[in-house]
Enzyme design. Structure first.
Site, PDB file in Angstrom:
ATOM      1  N   ASP A 143       0.833  -1.204   0.000  1.00  0.00           N
ATOM      2  CA  ASP A 143       0.000   0.000   0.000  1.00  0.00           C
ATOM      3  C   ASP A 143       0.868   1.254   0.000  1.00  0.00           C
ATOM      4  O   ASP A 143       0.570   2.231  -0.692  1.00  0.00           O
ATOM      5  CB  ASP A 143      -0.911   0.008   1.224  1.00  0.00           C
ATOM      6  CG  ASP A 143      -1.818  -1.195   1.225  1.00  0.00           C
ATOM      7  OD1 ASP A 143      -2.665  -1.300   0.330  1.00  0.00           O
ATOM      8  OD2 ASP A 143      -1.650  -2.061   2.099  1.00  0.00           O
TER       9      ASP A 143
HETATM   10  C1  OXK Z   1     -11.050  -2.116  -0.341  1.00  0.00           C
HETATM   11  C2  OXK Z   1     -12.036  -2.977  -1.138  1.00  0.00           C
HETATM   12  C3  OXK Z   1     -11.571  -4.435  -1.086  1.00  0.00           C
HETATM   13  C4  OXK Z   1     -13.401  -2.881  -0.432  1.00  0.00           C
HETATM   14  O1  OXK Z   1     -14.353  -3.607  -1.163  1.00  0.00           O
HETATM   15  P1  OXK Z   1     -15.904  -3.395  -0.969  1.00  0.00           P
HETATM   16  O2  OXK Z   1     -16.191  -3.262   0.498  1.00  0.00           O
HETATM   17  O3  OXK Z   1     -16.567  -4.503  -1.723  1.00  0.00           O
HETATM   18  O4  OXK Z   1     -16.219  -1.968  -1.592  1.00  0.00           O
HETATM   19  P2  OXK Z   1     -16.356  -1.489  -3.102  1.00  0.00           P
HETATM   20  O5  OXK Z   1     -15.035  -1.173  -3.675  1.00  0.00           O
HETATM   21  O6  OXK Z   1     -17.202  -2.444  -3.884  1.00  0.00           O
HETATM   22  O7  OXK Z   1     -17.100  -0.112  -2.927  1.00  0.00           O
HETATM   23  C5  OXK Z   1     -18.443   0.005  -2.490  1.00  0.00           C
HETATM   24  C6  OXK Z   1     -18.535   0.209  -1.023  1.00  0.00           C
HETATM   25  O8  OXK Z   1     -17.698   1.258  -0.590  1.00  0.00           O
HETATM   26  C7  OXK Z   1     -18.132   1.628   0.716  1.00  0.00           C
HETATM   27  N1  OXK Z   1     -17.822   3.040   0.899  1.00  0.00           N
HETATM   28  C8  OXK Z   1     -16.748   3.524   1.539  1.00  0.00           C
HETATM   29  N2  OXK Z   1     -16.751   4.852   1.537  1.00  0.00           N
HETATM   30  C9  OXK Z   1     -17.845   5.250   0.880  1.00  0.00           C
HETATM   31  C10 OXK Z   1     -18.423   6.496   0.576  1.00  0.00           C
HETATM   32  N3  OXK Z   1     -17.838   7.627   0.949  1.00  0.00           N
HETATM   33  N4  OXK Z   1     -19.564   6.526  -0.100  1.00  0.00           N
HETATM   34  C11 OXK Z   1     -20.155   5.374  -0.491  1.00  0.00           C
HETATM   35  N5  OXK Z   1     -19.674   4.158  -0.226  1.00  0.00           N
HETATM   36  C12 OXK Z   1     -18.523   4.085   0.456  1.00  0.00           C
HETATM   37  C13 OXK Z   1     -19.591   1.287   0.823  1.00  0.00           C
HETATM   38  O9  OXK Z   1     -19.703   0.352   1.858  1.00  0.00           O
HETATM   39  C14 OXK Z   1     -19.883   0.669  -0.535  1.00  0.00           C
HETATM   40  O10 OXK Z   1     -20.731  -0.439  -0.449  1.00  0.00           O
HETATM   41  P3  OXK Z   1     -22.156  -0.466  -1.209  1.00  0.00           P
HETATM   42  O11 OXK Z   1     -22.898   0.747  -0.784  1.00  0.00           O
HETATM   43  O12 OXK Z   1     -22.731  -1.739  -0.725  1.00  0.00           O
HETATM   44  O13 OXK Z   1     -21.835  -0.469  -2.672  1.00  0.00           O
HETATM   45  C15 OXK Z   1     -12.202  -2.501  -2.570  1.00  0.00           C
HETATM   46  O14 OXK Z   1     -12.707  -1.170  -2.548  1.00  0.00           O
HETATM   47  C16 OXK Z   1     -10.939  -2.527  -3.372  1.00  0.00           C
HETATM   48  O15 OXK Z   1     -10.515  -3.562  -3.882  1.00  0.00           O
HETATM   49  N6  OXK Z   1     -10.315  -1.362  -3.576  1.00  0.00           N
HETATM   50  C17 OXK Z   1      -9.110  -1.200  -4.391  1.00  0.00           C
HETATM   51  C18 OXK Z   1      -7.875  -1.678  -3.675  1.00  0.00           C
HETATM   52  C19 OXK Z   1      -7.671  -1.005  -2.340  1.00  0.00           C
HETATM   53  O16 OXK Z   1      -7.547   0.194  -2.248  1.00  0.00           O
HETATM   54  N7  OXK Z   1      -7.619  -1.842  -1.309  1.00  0.00           N
HETATM   55  C20 OXK Z   1      -7.353  -1.409   0.057  1.00  0.00           C
HETATM   56  C21 OXK Z   1      -5.910  -1.057   0.153  1.00  0.00           C
HETATM   57  S1  OXK Z   1      -5.445  -0.897   1.774  1.00  0.00           S
HETATM   58  C22 OXK Z   1      -4.849  -2.403   2.238  1.00  0.00           C
HETATM   59  O17 OXK Z   1      -4.645  -3.255   1.490  1.00  0.00           O
HETATM   60  C23 OXK Z   1      -4.581  -2.577   3.636  1.00  0.00           C
HETATM   61  O18 OXK Z   1      -4.760  -1.624   4.350  1.00  0.00           O
HETATM   62  O19 OXK Z   1      -4.169  -3.688   3.999  1.00  0.00           O
END
Ligand code: OXK
Length: 414
Positions: free
Chosen positions: A185
């Protein structure tokens, strides 16, 4: 236990708050967790005005991470430093509308939702750049915006394995190792911040067009080890775990001193290795056919490590380091974090400074790194309370009416 910390915060110099090179650059940080928001933190250290949005009520997952003190996440303190904090729900139509309104006034937007999520919310790059063609969009994801794995959830931990890094990290008879902190990260944060700056430069000298940056954590991590790919391609070598040794250079390892403390040594140049043999009272090793040059040392690295370990193991750390230092051999102590805090070199460099945090009181803060001579940047605040800047941002700056603000609150959009 929580109060037994040993950093004497009162003895630290006050935090630096110099002008930053990025003053005037406005960054909307819609991202969560580490990799993507950390890029914004680096920009904020240099004076960028970073507004960070969190999901109302829930907040950033890092707030719930294990390292808690007085009910506050310590990881959050450093990750969200220098940022203004607002709430904004992009999974609500009102929140989506708000983002489209906000992007008019930002230079950079940072997000890390799984590829496709921003588009599902009506916030894809096409929409946002139609509103603001100058907008630079940093998209961080596990696997990138394209390819068969694009939509998979990604974490730095997975990226260390997927990129090939974990396979070559650790002892040869132990499982693949993942760093004891979010290494991938951090690397993706740096590549993300660097790409933003490249895009800002290009925008400013080439007519003002924004760009979309596709920052895959797996690729940022792989880029660290990409010459092992050439080793495979040209020599058919699949690099394996080699403990602290490096297939390119010998000596390179950690060694334990007679008092139990550790040092690391890197024989980066022939002269350093020869000086090391002299310090060890083994000048004959300079002409020993096993250790004549880097190539022969690599072939005989087990013998080499044995010789060094034997000598280092007969002397306390202080003596080893002093004698190596006198002869300009490249060696250093292996520190735990308390030793980093106490080390006179880091103290002279003011690695730690003192900041008054509303939640934690006087607290150490790591200085901006690296410092620029004219515009060193600084730290004005640590990560704070969710939504603490909502009113000043939405009412005073964005210009929402009290009524609009209340309505958005009522529907949970902010
Ligand atoms: C982190 C994740 C695995 C989380 O996956 P998910 O929980 O399935 O989320 P999604 O990406 O599908 O995004 C939709 C969800 O975001 C959440 N969410 C968070 N913030 C917001 C805001 N501000 N507004 C709306 N929604 C939000 C919310 O619960 C949504 O769910 P719904 O409303 O239900 O749609 C993914 O976002 C991801 O792969 N991101 C890219 C890689 C990354 O940055 N990974 C983390 C690195 S840090 C790391 O690895 C570490 O710390 O260790």
């Amino acid at each position: 236990m929580a109060d037994q910390h040993t950093v004497d915060v009162s003895a630290l110099p006050p935090v630096e708050q110099g002008r930053g090179a990025l003053e005037g650059l406005r960054v909307l940080d819609l991202a969560t967790m580490m990799a993507a928001p950390w890029a914004a933190t680096y920009l904020a250290d240099y004076g960028a005005d970073v507004v960070k949005a969190e999901l109302p009520g829930t907040g950033d997952p890092v707030r719930k991470w294990g390292t808690q003190y007085k009910g506050v996440s310590l990881a959050w303190k450093t990750l969200a430093r220098n940022k203004r904090l607002i709430t904004l729900a992009m999974n609500k139509p009102e929140g989506q509308e708000l983002v489209r309104r906000l992007v008019k006034d930002f230079d950079v937007l940072i997000e890390n939702f799984r590829p496709g999520v921003m588009e599902r919310w009506g916030l894809g790059p096409d929409v946002l750049q139609e509103i603001n063609p100058k907008l630079i969009i940093l998209r961080t994801s596990g696997y990138g915006q394209t390819g068969p794995f694009a939509e998979r959830p990604g974490f730095g931990t997975l990226a260390e394995g997927f990129s090939g890094l974990a396979y070559i990290t650790g002892a040869d008879d132990r499982p693949p190792s993942i760093a004891g902190y979010p290494l991938a990260d951090g690397v993706a944060a740096l590549t993300g911040a660097m790409a933003v700056l490249a895009a800002v430069y290009w925008r400013d000298v080439n007519g003002g067009k924004g760009q979309v940056i596709d920052n895959a954590i797996t690729e940022a991590t792989y880029r660290l080890i990409d010459y092992t790919m050439l080793d495979w391609e040209k020599r058919g070598v699949i690099r394996k775990r080699s403990g602290n040794r490096l297939a390119d250079l010998a000596p390179r390892n950690t060694y334990q001193c007679s008092d139990g403390h550790w040092i690391s040594i890197s024989g980066g140049t022939q002269a350093i290795v020869e000086r090391m043999f002299r310090v060890m009272d083994r000048p004959e090793l300079i002409t020993d056919p096993r250790f004549l040059d880097n190539e022969t040392r690599l072939q005989n690295v087990a013998d080499l490590d044995e010789v060094i370990a034997e000598w280092v193991g007969r002397h306390p750390q202080e003596e080893v380091l002093r004698r190596f230092e006198e002869a300009r051999v490249a060696a250093a102590a292996v520190h735990d974090i308390s030793q980093v805090a106490e080390h006179p070199h880091f103290k002279a460099r003011e690695l730690l400074q003192r900041i008054d945090d509303p939640e934690l009181g006087p607290t150490s803060v790591t200085h901006v790194h690296p410092r620029l001579s004219e515009t060193p940047g600084g730290v004005s605040r640590l990560g704070g309370v969710m939504g603490q800047d909502n009113e000043s941002f939405y009412l005073d700056e964005v210009g929402l009416s009290e009524e609009e603000y209340r309505k958005l609150k009522d529907v949970g959009a902010i």
